[in-house]
Design an enzyme around this catalytic site. Sequence first.
Site, PDB file in Angstrom:
ATOM      1  N   ARG A   1     -27.895  47.628 -56.199  1.00 23.07           N
ATOM      2  CA  ARG A   1     -27.074  48.846 -56.184  1.00 23.07           C
ATOM      3  C   ARG A   1     -27.202  49.599 -57.498  1.00 23.07           C
ATOM      4  O   ARG A   1     -27.211  50.820 -57.530  1.00 23.07           O
ATOM      5  CB  ARG A   1     -25.617  48.497 -55.878  1.00 23.07           C
TER       6      ARG A   1
ATOM      7  N   GLU B   1     -12.475  56.260 -48.200  1.00 18.74           N
ATOM      8  CA  GLU B   1     -12.177  54.936 -48.760  1.00 18.74           C
ATOM      9  C   GLU B   1     -10.879  54.932 -49.535  1.00 18.74           C
ATOM     10  O   GLU B   1     -10.161  55.926 -49.589  1.00 18.74           O
ATOM     11  CB  GLU B   1     -13.346  54.385 -49.571  1.00 18.74           C
TER      12      GLU B   1
ATOM     13  N   LYS C   1     -22.607  54.214 -57.744  1.00 17.17           N
ATOM     14  CA  LYS C   1     -21.466  53.749 -58.548  1.00 17.17           C
ATOM     15  C   LYS C   1     -21.578  54.386 -59.932  1.00 17.17           C
ATOM     16  O   LYS C   1     -21.887  53.716 -60.918  1.00 17.17           O
ATOM     17  CB  LYS C   1     -21.454  52.217 -58.604  1.00 17.17           C
TER      18      LYS C   1
HETATM   19  N1  PLP Z   1     -15.574  51.645 -53.320  1.00 17.41           N
HETATM   20  C1  PLP Z   1     -15.510  52.010 -54.605  1.00 17.41           C
HETATM   21  C2  PLP Z   1     -15.320  53.451 -54.919  1.00 17.41           C
HETATM   22  C3  PLP Z   1     -15.607  51.041 -55.618  1.00 17.41           C
HETATM   23  O1  PLP Z   1     -15.496  51.379 -56.897  1.00 17.41           O
HETATM   24  C4  PLP Z   1     -15.772  49.693 -55.257  1.00 17.41           C
HETATM   25  C5  PLP Z   1     -15.904  48.669 -56.286  1.00 17.41           C
HETATM   26  O2  PLP Z   1     -16.986  48.281 -56.641  1.00 17.41           O
HETATM   27  C6  PLP Z   1     -15.849  49.368 -53.904  1.00 17.41           C
HETATM   28  C7  PLP Z   1     -15.739  50.364 -52.958  1.00 17.41           C
HETATM   29  C8  PLP Z   1     -16.060  47.953 -53.484  1.00 17.41           C
HETATM   30  O3  PLP Z   1     -17.386  47.564 -53.673  1.00 17.41           O
HETATM   31  P1  PLP Z   1     -17.777  46.050 -53.945  1.00 17.41           P
HETATM   32  O4  PLP Z   1     -17.257  45.272 -52.804  1.00 17.41           O
HETATM   33  O5  PLP Z   1     -19.250  46.059 -53.986  1.00 17.41           O
HETATM   34  O6  PLP Z   1     -17.144  45.673 -55.220  1.00 17.41           O
HETATM   35  C1  COI Z   2     -14.886  46.705 -58.462  1.00 17.43           C
HETATM   36  O1  COI Z   2     -14.317  46.323 -57.432  1.00 17.43           O
HETATM   37  O2  COI Z   2     -15.723  46.038 -59.067  1.00 17.43           O
HETATM   38  C2  COI Z   2     -14.614  47.988 -59.023  1.00 17.43           C
HETATM   39  O3  COI Z   2     -15.528  48.608 -59.457  1.00 17.43           O
HETATM   40  C3  COI Z   2     -13.281  48.432 -59.196  1.00 17.43           C
HETATM   41  C4  COI Z   2     -13.166  49.067 -60.547  1.00 17.43           C
HETATM   42  C5  COI Z   2     -13.601  50.483 -60.534  1.00 17.43           C
HETATM   43  C6  COI Z   2     -11.846  48.851 -61.148  1.00 17.43           C
END
Ligand code: PLP
Ligand code: COI
Length: 339
Positions: free
Chosen positions: A80, A219, A183
């Site tokens: 990612r 989301e 991200k």
């Molecule tokens: N959506 C956003 C905007 C996020 O910042 C995150 C955190 O990483 C997620 C979803 C969840 O993603 P992940 O499960 O890869 O941490």
């Molecule tokens: C995560 O779940 O890793 C996130 O990035 C959340 C964070 C922005 C606090």
Amino acid sequence: MQQLDWKNLPFGYVKTDYNIRCTYKDGKWGNLEVSDSEYISVHMAATGLHYGQEAFEGMKAYRGKDGKIRLFRWNENAKRLLRSAEGVLMAPVPVELFKEAILKVVKLNEKFVPPYGTGASLYIRPLLFGSGAEVGVRPAKEYMFVVFVTPVGPYFKEGFNPVKIAIVRDSDRAAPLGTGTFKVGGNYAASLRGVVKAQKAGFNSPMYLDTKEKRYIDEIGAANFFAIKNNTYITPKSDSILASITNMSIIQLAEDLGLKVERRPVAVEELESFEETGACGTAAIISPIGEINDLETGKIYKYCNGGKPGPISTKLYETLVGIQYGEVADKHGWITVVE
Ligand code: PLP
Ligand code: COI
């Protein structure tokens, strides 16, 4: 080392011993450097500072009952970060370099990986930014890759208990053809007004709707949204949300449990018909939702199960966390033990 109250750690910054840095210059990455400083010296014209040429990742290291430290699907975070780098035209961090950096930083800060049974974990934060000086709007020629760690507790103080969410309609986090799927820091800057608005109104987090029509669920703050209905796991498909690694994993676990999975646009009105709803992400893990309040229309959706998380969310949570802490068989090969 200061005495940490592992069971009551917030999701916040705690100083650890070491972090890792690496610089991209003259078209190539240098060696990983270990630092004990919390500060970085950056050129004041760095593109990361002015034009948001920046991306980050979030993952965790978990201490099992057996004392071993486990990482969960780190290669998905590495991939990612490659996509995010491509999204804002940064030098990509090779997967092997990413791996070496995260394993090293966890090992060096081993004593900060919270003990088993405390509900806490070591959050790993890799970040990549344009460090080269530019004044015109263009990609930098130099980049910095940094990885630090910090022990954390649950993202929402509720832990695995129902949270309250506010639908925010007067600010957008990301545009459909913008950077919502990456991200990158700019998305989080854009989300701050919604986050603070929701929190000031007494909610844990905002829910964002699609920016074009405000008809579909995007989301939840820094987490994906899911719902359960008729033995089906439903989660939004949208071109402005982050592809959550947690969500992708829960989809697999839901299928393993015999649930049907639907990834499709989810209209706001459907909230009325769901049996369970939740937010999922590395930080949020699985956070069941007890109430969703549409701040503008005044409509309130409630998911009561006697104040407890719903049965399917609970099963998914137990399986996911069980794999992460090494108590449930890792049949999909998601775990890397830190040796
Ligand atoms: N959506 C956003 C905007 C996020 O910042 C995150 C955190 O990483 C997620 C979803 C969840 O993603 P992940 O499960 O890869 O941490
Ligand atoms: C995560 O779940 O890793 C996130 O990035 C959340 C964070 C922005 C606090």
